[in-house]
Write a protein that holds these residues in place. Structure first.
Motif, PDB file in Angstrom:
ATOM      1  N   LYS A 792     -18.250  32.121 -18.874  1.00 37.66           N
ATOM      2  CA  LYS A 792     -18.106  31.535 -20.216  1.00 37.66           C
ATOM      3  C   LYS A 792     -16.672  31.686 -20.719  1.00 37.66           C
ATOM      4  N   ASP A 793     -16.117  32.859 -20.518  1.00 29.04           N
ATOM      5  CA  ASP A 793     -14.763  33.130 -21.012  1.00 29.04           C
ATOM      6  C   ASP A 793     -13.755  32.166 -20.402  1.00 29.04           C
ATOM      7  N   ALA A 794     -13.814  31.978 -19.093  1.00 24.72           N
ATOM      8  CA  ALA A 794     -12.864  31.077 -18.433  1.00 24.72           C
ATOM      9  C   ALA A 794     -13.102  29.629 -18.857  1.00 24.72           C
ATOM     10  N   LEU A 795     -14.379  29.250 -18.946  1.00 24.00           N
ATOM     11  CA  LEU A 795     -14.702  27.870 -19.307  1.00 24.00           C
ATOM     12  C   LEU A 795     -14.278  27.545 -20.734  1.00 24.00           C
ATOM     13  N   TYR A 796     -14.431  28.517 -21.635  1.00 25.31           N
ATOM     14  CA  TYR A 796     -14.116  28.272 -23.035  1.00 25.31           C
ATOM     15  C   TYR A 796     -12.623  28.452 -23.346  1.00 25.31           C
ATOM     16  N   CYS A 797     -11.976  29.427 -22.661  1.00 23.97           N
ATOM     17  CA  CYS A 797     -10.653  29.867 -23.130  1.00 23.97           C
ATOM     18  C   CYS A 797      -9.505  29.638 -22.155  1.00 23.97           C
ATOM     19  N   ASP A 798      -9.781  29.469 -20.852  1.00 26.17           N
ATOM     20  CA  ASP A 798      -8.675  29.229 -19.923  1.00 26.17           C
ATOM     21  C   ASP A 798      -8.025  27.888 -20.229  1.00 26.17           C
ATOM     22  N   ALA A 799      -6.800  27.767 -19.778  1.00 23.52           N
ATOM     23  CA  ALA A 799      -6.106  26.484 -19.914  1.00 23.52           C
ATOM     24  C   ALA A 799      -6.825  25.417 -19.125  1.00 23.52           C
ATOM     25  N   VAL A 800      -6.733  24.170 -19.566  1.00 27.46           N
ATOM     26  CA  VAL A 800      -7.432  23.052 -18.920  1.00 27.46           C
ATOM     27  C   VAL A 800      -7.146  22.998 -17.430  1.00 27.46           C
ATOM     28  N   GLY A 801      -5.916  23.228 -17.058  1.00 24.02           N
ATOM     29  CA  GLY A 801      -5.551  23.086 -15.659  1.00 24.02           C
ATOM     30  C   GLY A 801      -5.636  24.351 -14.850  1.00 24.02           C
ATOM     31  N   SER A 802      -6.155  25.443 -15.414  1.00 27.58           N
ATOM     32  CA  SER A 802      -6.200  26.698 -14.665  1.00 27.58           C
ATOM     33  C   SER A 802      -7.125  26.561 -13.469  1.00 27.58           C
ATOM     34  N   LEU A 803      -6.754  27.202 -12.377  1.00 25.18           N
ATOM     35  CA  LEU A 803      -7.569  27.146 -11.157  1.00 25.18           C
ATOM     36  C   LEU A 803      -8.962  27.696 -11.409  1.00 25.18           C
ATOM     37  N   ARG A 804      -9.023  28.807 -12.144  1.00 23.23           N
ATOM     38  CA  ARG A 804     -10.322  29.443 -12.373  1.00 23.23           C
ATOM     39  C   ARG A 804     -11.252  28.503 -13.130  1.00 23.23           C
ATOM     40  N   ARG A 805     -10.767  27.859 -14.159  1.00 27.47           N
ATOM     41  CA  ARG A 805     -11.611  26.945 -14.940  1.00 27.47           C
ATOM     42  C   ARG A 805     -11.989  25.713 -14.126  1.00 27.47           C
ATOM     43  N   ARG A 806     -11.045  25.136 -13.406  1.00 25.61           N
ATOM     44  CA  ARG A 806     -11.343  23.954 -12.585  1.00 25.61           C
ATOM     45  C   ARG A 806     -12.353  24.295 -11.483  1.00 25.61           C
ATOM     46  N   ALA A 807     -12.178  25.472 -10.873  1.00 21.35           N
ATOM     47  CA  ALA A 807     -13.122  25.889  -9.828  1.00 21.35           C
ATOM     48  C   ALA A 807     -14.523  26.070 -10.406  1.00 21.35           C
ATOM     49  N   ALA A 808     -14.587  26.682 -11.587  1.00 19.23           N
ATOM     50  CA  ALA A 808     -15.886  26.882 -12.232  1.00 19.23           C
ATOM     51  C   ALA A 808     -16.551  25.552 -12.547  1.00 19.23           C
ATOM     52  N   ARG A 809     -15.784  24.609 -13.063  1.00 23.10           N
ATOM     53  CA  ARG A 809     -16.349  23.291 -13.395  1.00 23.10           C
ATOM     54  C   ARG A 809     -16.749  22.547 -12.124  1.00 23.10           C
ATOM     55  N   THR A 810     -16.000  22.722 -11.050  1.00 23.87           N
ATOM     56  CA  THR A 810     -16.375  22.104  -9.775  1.00 23.87           C
ATOM     57  C   THR A 810     -17.721  22.647  -9.307  1.00 23.87           C
ATOM     58  N   VAL A 811     -17.878  23.952  -9.425  1.00 22.72           N
ATOM     59  CA  VAL A 811     -19.153  24.571  -9.020  1.00 22.72           C
ATOM     60  C   VAL A 811     -20.280  24.119  -9.943  1.00 22.72           C
ATOM     61  N   LEU A 812     -20.021  23.982 -11.225  1.00 21.54           N
ATOM     62  CA  LEU A 812     -21.063  23.488 -12.142  1.00 21.54           C
ATOM     63  C   LEU A 812     -21.497  22.083 -11.755  1.00 21.54           C
ATOM     64  N   ASP A 813     -20.551  21.252 -11.329  1.00 24.59           N
ATOM     65  CA  ASP A 813     -20.888  19.893 -10.885  1.00 24.59           C
ATOM     66  C   ASP A 813     -21.770  19.945  -9.637  1.00 24.59           C
ATOM     67  N   ILE A 814     -21.407  20.829  -8.714  1.00 27.59           N
ATOM     68  CA  ILE A 814     -22.219  21.004  -7.499  1.00 27.59           C
ATOM     69  C   ILE A 814     -23.617  21.501  -7.870  1.00 27.59           C
ATOM     70  N   LEU A 815     -23.678  22.460  -8.771  1.00 25.95           N
ATOM     71  CA  LEU A 815     -24.966  22.980  -9.243  1.00 25.95           C
ATOM     72  C   LEU A 815     -25.796  21.882  -9.889  1.00 25.95           C
ATOM     73  N   PHE A 816     -25.162  21.077 -10.706  1.00 23.08           N
ATOM     74  CA  PHE A 816     -25.860  20.008 -11.413  1.00 23.08           C
ATOM     75  C   PHE A 816     -26.598  19.098 -10.428  1.00 23.08           C
ATOM     76  N   HIS A 817     -25.890  18.630  -9.407  1.00 16.22           N
ATOM     77  CA  HIS A 817     -26.507  17.687  -8.467  1.00 16.22           C
ATOM     78  C   HIS A 817     -27.624  18.329  -7.654  1.00 16.22           C
ATOM     79  N   ARG A 818     -27.496  19.608  -7.392  1.00 13.53           N
ATOM     80  CA  ARG A 818     -28.551  20.255  -6.618  1.00 13.53           C
ATOM     81  C   ARG A 818     -29.754  20.632  -7.472  1.00 13.53           C
ATOM     82  N   LEU A 819     -29.509  21.223  -8.598  1.00 12.62           N
ATOM     83  CA  LEU A 819     -30.642  21.627  -9.438  1.00 12.62           C
ATOM     84  C   LEU A 819     -31.447  20.426  -9.917  1.00 12.62           C
ATOM     85  N   THR A 820     -30.779  19.354 -10.292  1.00 12.79           N
ATOM     86  CA  THR A 820     -31.533  18.189 -10.780  1.00 12.79           C
ATOM     87  C   THR A 820     -32.399  17.595  -9.674  1.00 12.79           C
TER      88      THR A 820
END
Length: 984
Positions: A792-820
């Protein structure tokens, strides 16, 4: 916040989604049904099938009569989860729903309507009557179709199969005539389960067992002759009396016990078991009002003698002589009604004493009264010893009018209640001096599953298929008889889920008698055959077997339906040029409806374009009662016409019970219908109940259980809402390759790879409970309680282009397609809601997607082992912080900067290789190899780790709320270094 401090609220990337927290399923689900109808989801899946391997679940047809109950919902939802999961795993999963339309329940409803109007069914033209039955079924099909669709069940609803369609009736007749032609069809006269209320024979599948109180009687059968004639011993009188004197002495009787007194007039033998010990018992004293007489001799099984004599109020007795099995050879008894006044010599015949393996010494007397016309064991004994059959009982359950003494008396009334016959027989036995004792017994007894009335065994001419006849039909790969083919199919060709289903069906088919096909009713497919007038059923020309005639009948049914069989002149038209119509009689019995449904493989799997390539189903799925029903009849039918089982797999589920484990009953007021659940919770909650249950046993359902299901649903929904909210605006440009991701993301990809394999294996094995448990545990434990909490901290507060935030969002996208897609077969409406929230569009649907392939490269066992250790240490830290939170020392974990003492060097190195403070959601953390002090917090299950609580040093960042020493030393007031850089 100070008044002059900037407000950074709008700079934080908080979740954005219109996906509501409250589902509102009862109101919103119909909209998704309309969406699927509009875009034609099922048809679009068929269009894109391409080279996919087909998967066919063949629908066991429900009966077109009445609203759906919770058992229907369980069954159809299970089927839907099979079809959807197979489709999303890459198969071309076909599902053609169908209905059973012929048979007694519908005929009974139309008769009820007639009776209400004062009409007699027999006075109505049979074709007109059948058309009313057809219209009744059509109306209920439309109602049930809408109810099934409301459950979210996908399938070819626009073009289902119906056993009353003209093509279906033509194929059913054609399949029947295959038995006619291969010689297995015969007309026989034997006892069958008979409903006096419905006036028809019933199949085993139409019989259920309930407690019933029956009359019990102990009856004397006097010995009138022994095996060897005395003349054979005229030179040695003592030898004769030495061998059988105990049977020859006057006043000796064999005693039988029965729970069906009404069958005594039909008695033709008494059976004994040579393996049971018997004796002759002399009555020495009796109590007051006893029917036993002092001095009489009674032959009884030794094990049962004392109880039987006590029932007869015998107070003293002597066991005079031991009976050897040979002593019973050739013994003849008198029928208890021999010479009775008014008997008109009806029963003046000898009753043989015969050996039978079915006789036991568990209850009764060790002797079984045998009426070959009214019991299967009795019938088999009658065949063996050529005993005569009787025809004393009419279709309505009354004795034939000219039967002496009892003529016209009802065994069971038209309402299914006990008639006077039993009591009359008991009274006559007492009058004749044959009644030794009487009583009542509560026991399990066969009843009609429709009228709920008790049944009787009744001897009637019926049409049978011999399941042991040797066949020469070119289909002998799995055996040369129907029974052998069925048993081989069960063992070699069918996958059973659960495996116990194999044992149940095998034992049933191994022991079953020949198949009774005929019913004496009007609404069904007729037995399309003709018999020669004056010929006996055993004559070779009794049945007219002619391929051209069969083809004419099939063509007529195809054009006009089975009603045409009843049209005047049909026989003459069919037989023209083939045989003289006046030489043959047309059969008007109808086929058992189990033959109809057993034949569905032919007109659905074989004949339909959306059937099966080889005419076989990948799966039949029904309740466990169908081992004696559809699974059974389909097996017998196909083994006679295809040479093997029509299915490769069979899945059986249990029954639905209330929360206390009681069978649902309107009289108990504990029923709960699908429409009630849908109205209060929505269909997805009902579907989730199915997924959470172990369908292999009986399932319980009720308000408290549904509340628990709804809670699980809420937690899953929150998981999906978090995904949607934190994927707002996500684009392909943001994606990060797995190799470049932080370890936490790579560990999560490893978990996804593991889970993907488990989900696919679970769906392939129809283990929906296992799939849901694994996905739910992952969503609530690995995601909500760990990954989401940490990131949550990285997603809410990291800079838009930070690797940690982008990696987290990439994983959320992967999770989305699998869980649905993993959850779409279960939560069909909710996952559509989730999908359309992210990918709106008129033609969009999660149900047009496949489960994404998961790269094997995501697996990293070494990383997983490392993170298992990290998570164990994290548990100690979070537990230590919870103690401080409970004591109100801190309000949030970010206020802490604990010192973690770790004894193991490898573990300490693993912790130092990651941002452990970030993982523990603390503002700072100190890792040390120093020995843990006495005051350190520990968990017994995680040895070598101790946590000493310390408050974080510094000020609270006004943007991310972490407490850092550098807060306030950057360009943006009140921020830490990370937030200052993010603000630019």
């Amino acid at each position: 916040m100070c008044a002059d401090m900037p407000d950074y609220k709008d700079t934080v990337f908080l979740p954005e989604t219109e996906f509501p927290m409250r589902a509102g399923l009862p109101q919103r689900e119909p909209d998704w049904l309309a969406h699927w109808e509009k875009i034609g989801v099922y048809d679009r899946l068929r269009e894109k099938a391409g080279n996919r391997v087909p998967f066919t679940l063949h629908d066991g047809p429900p009966y077109a009569n009445g609203h759906l109950h919770i058992g229907h919902a369980l069954n159809k939802v299970l089927k839907d989860m099979v079809v959807r999961s197979q489709q999303m795993m890459g198969r071309d999963a076909r599902y053609v729903p169908g209905w059973d339309c012929h048979g007694l329940p519908i005929e009974w409803k139309i008769e009820e309507q007639y009776r209400a109007k004062g009409l007699n069914k027999d006075d109505v033209d049979i074709v007109a009557f059948r058309q009313e039955c057809r219209a009744f079924a059509t109306g209920w099909i439309d109602i049930q179709r809408a109810e099934f669709k409301r459950l979210g069940v996908t399938g070819n609803w626009a073009d289902p199969y119906r056993t009353m369609d003209f093509h279906s009736e033509a194929v059913i007749a054609d399949e029947f005539m295959k038995f006619l032609m291969n010689g297995t069809l015969y007309q026989g006269s034997k006892p069958v389960m008979w409903s006096c209320v419905e006036k028809t024979a019933l199949a085993e599948a139409e019989v259920e067992y309930h407690d019933h109180t029956s009359h019990t009687i102990w009856v004397r059968f006097p010995v009138v002759a022994v095996g060897p004639a005395r003349a054979d011993y005229e030179d040695d009188e003592d030898a004769f009396f030495g061998e059988q004197r105990q049977l020859y002495l006057p006043g000796t009787s064999v005693v039988i016990w029965t729970t069906t007194p009404w069958t005594i007039p039909q008695n033709r033998a008494v059976a004994f078991n040579p393996g049971i010990a018997y004796g002759v018992y002399r009555v020495d004293a009796v109590a007051e009002n006893a029917t036993a007489q002092v001095g009489e001799r009674l032959i009884l099984a030794d094990k049962l003698a004392e109880a039987a004599l006590a029932q007869a109020k015998v107070t003293a007795f002597t066991r005079e002589i031991n009976c050897r099995p040979d002593d019973f050879d050739g013994v003849l008894l008198a029928h208890p009604f021999r010479g009775v006044e008014g008997g008109v010599a009806e029963w003046d015949y000898d009753v043989p004493l015969l050996p039978g393996d079915h006789v036991t010494d568990d209850t009764g007397t060790g002797f079984v009264h045998t009426a070959p016309s009214h019991g299967d064991d009795d019938y088999q004994l009658g065949l063996k010893f050529r005993l005569p059959m009787t025809y004393n009982v009419e279709p309505d359950g009354s004795f034939r009018a000219d039967l002496p003494i009892f003529g016209g008396q009802a065994i069971l009334t038209p309402e299914g209640k006990e008639g006077p016959a039993n009591v009359s027989v008991i009274k006559q036995l007492a009058y004749a001096g044959a009644l030794l004792a009487k009583g009542k017994l509560k026991h399990s007894y066969p009843h009609s599953w429709r009228s709920k009335a008790p049944l009787i065994y009744r001897n009637t001419p019926q049409w049978f298929v011999s399941i042991d006849k040797k066949l020469d039909d070119g289909m002998g790969t799995y055996g040369d008889s129907i029974r052998q083919r069925a048993l081989t199919s069960i063992d070699q060709l069918v996958q059973w889920t659960p495996q116990t289903g194999r044992n149940r069906l095998y034992s049933m088919i191994e022991a079953r008698p020949d198949w009774v096909l005929s019913r004496q009713r009007a609404w069904g497919v007729p037995l399309t055959c003709f018999v020669k007038k004056g010929a006996k059923p055993t004559d070779p020309d009794f049945l007219l077997r002619n391929a051209d005639l069969n083809a004419r009948i099939v063509a007529a049914f195809e054009a006009e339906g089975a009603d045409v069989w009843y049209v005047q002149g049909f026989k003459e038209k069919m037989l023209h040029g083939i045989a003289n119509p006046s030489d043959y009689e047309q059969i008007f019995d109808v086929l058992d409806v189990w033959f109809d449904s057993g034949s569905t493989h032919a007109f659905v799997l074989r004949d339909r374009a959306d059937g099966s390539v080889d005419g076989l189903a990948d799966l039949y799925l029904e309740g466990t009662d169908q081992h004696r029903g559809w699974f059974h009849s389909s097996m017998l039918q196909a083994c006679g016409t295809k040479g093997r089982a029509p299915y490769r797999g069979v899945l059986t589920h249990g029954f639905t019970l209330d929360e206390k484990g009681m069978k649902m009953s309107k009289s108990l007021g504990n029923t709960i219908g699908p429409e009630e659940i849908i109205k209060e919770y929505g269909a997805d909650i009902l579907r989730l109940w199915v997924a959470q249950a172990d369908f292999t046993v009986d399932q319980r359902i009720g308000k408290e259980i549904l509340k628990g299901v709804a809670d699980s649903y809420r937690r899953l929904r929150n998981t999906m809402r978090f995904l949607l909210g934190n994927l707002a605006g996500f684009s392909e440009a943001e994606k990060v390759e797995p190799a470049a991701m932080p370890e936490l993301e790579r560990w999560l990809l490893h978990r996804l790879a593991e889970l993907d394999a488990e989900v696919r294996a679970g769906y392939a094995a129809y283990d929906f409970q296992g799939v849901f448990q694994k996905v739910f545990a992952f969503a609530t434990t690995d995601l909500s309680a760990l990954y989401f909490d940490i990131r949550k901290d990285a997603l809410y507060c990291d800079a838009v282009g930070s690797l940690r935030r982008r990696a987290a969002r990439t994983v959320l996208d992967i999770l989305f397609h699998r869980l649905t897609t993993w959850l779409a077969p279960v939560l069909v409406f909710t996952m559509e809601d989730v999908w359309l929230s992210r990918f709106p569009g008129e033609a969009s649907s999660v149900h047009l997607q496949d489960m994404p392939e998961t790269p094997e490269a995501w697996r990293d066992p070494a990383l997983a082992a490392k993170w298992a250790t990290i998570r164990q240490v994290r548990r100690v830290v979070t537990a230590a912080l919870e103690v401080q939170r409970t004591a109100k020392v801190i309000g949030a974990s970010l206020e802490a900067a604990p010192v973690v003492h770790v004894a193991d060097g490898a573990t300490l190195a693993a912790l130092r290789s990651v941002d452990f403070a970030d993982l523990c959601i603390t503002s700072d953390i100190v890792l040390t190899a120093d020995p843990e002090p006495a005051e350190a917090f520990r968990l017994p299950e995680v040895p070598g780790v101790g946590v000493v609580f310390e408050l974080a040093d510094g000020a609270k960042c006004e943007r991310c709320w972490q407490i850092k020493p550098d807060v306030g030393s950057h360009g943006h007031a009140g921020t830490c270094k990370r937030c200052d850089e993010a603000l630019g």
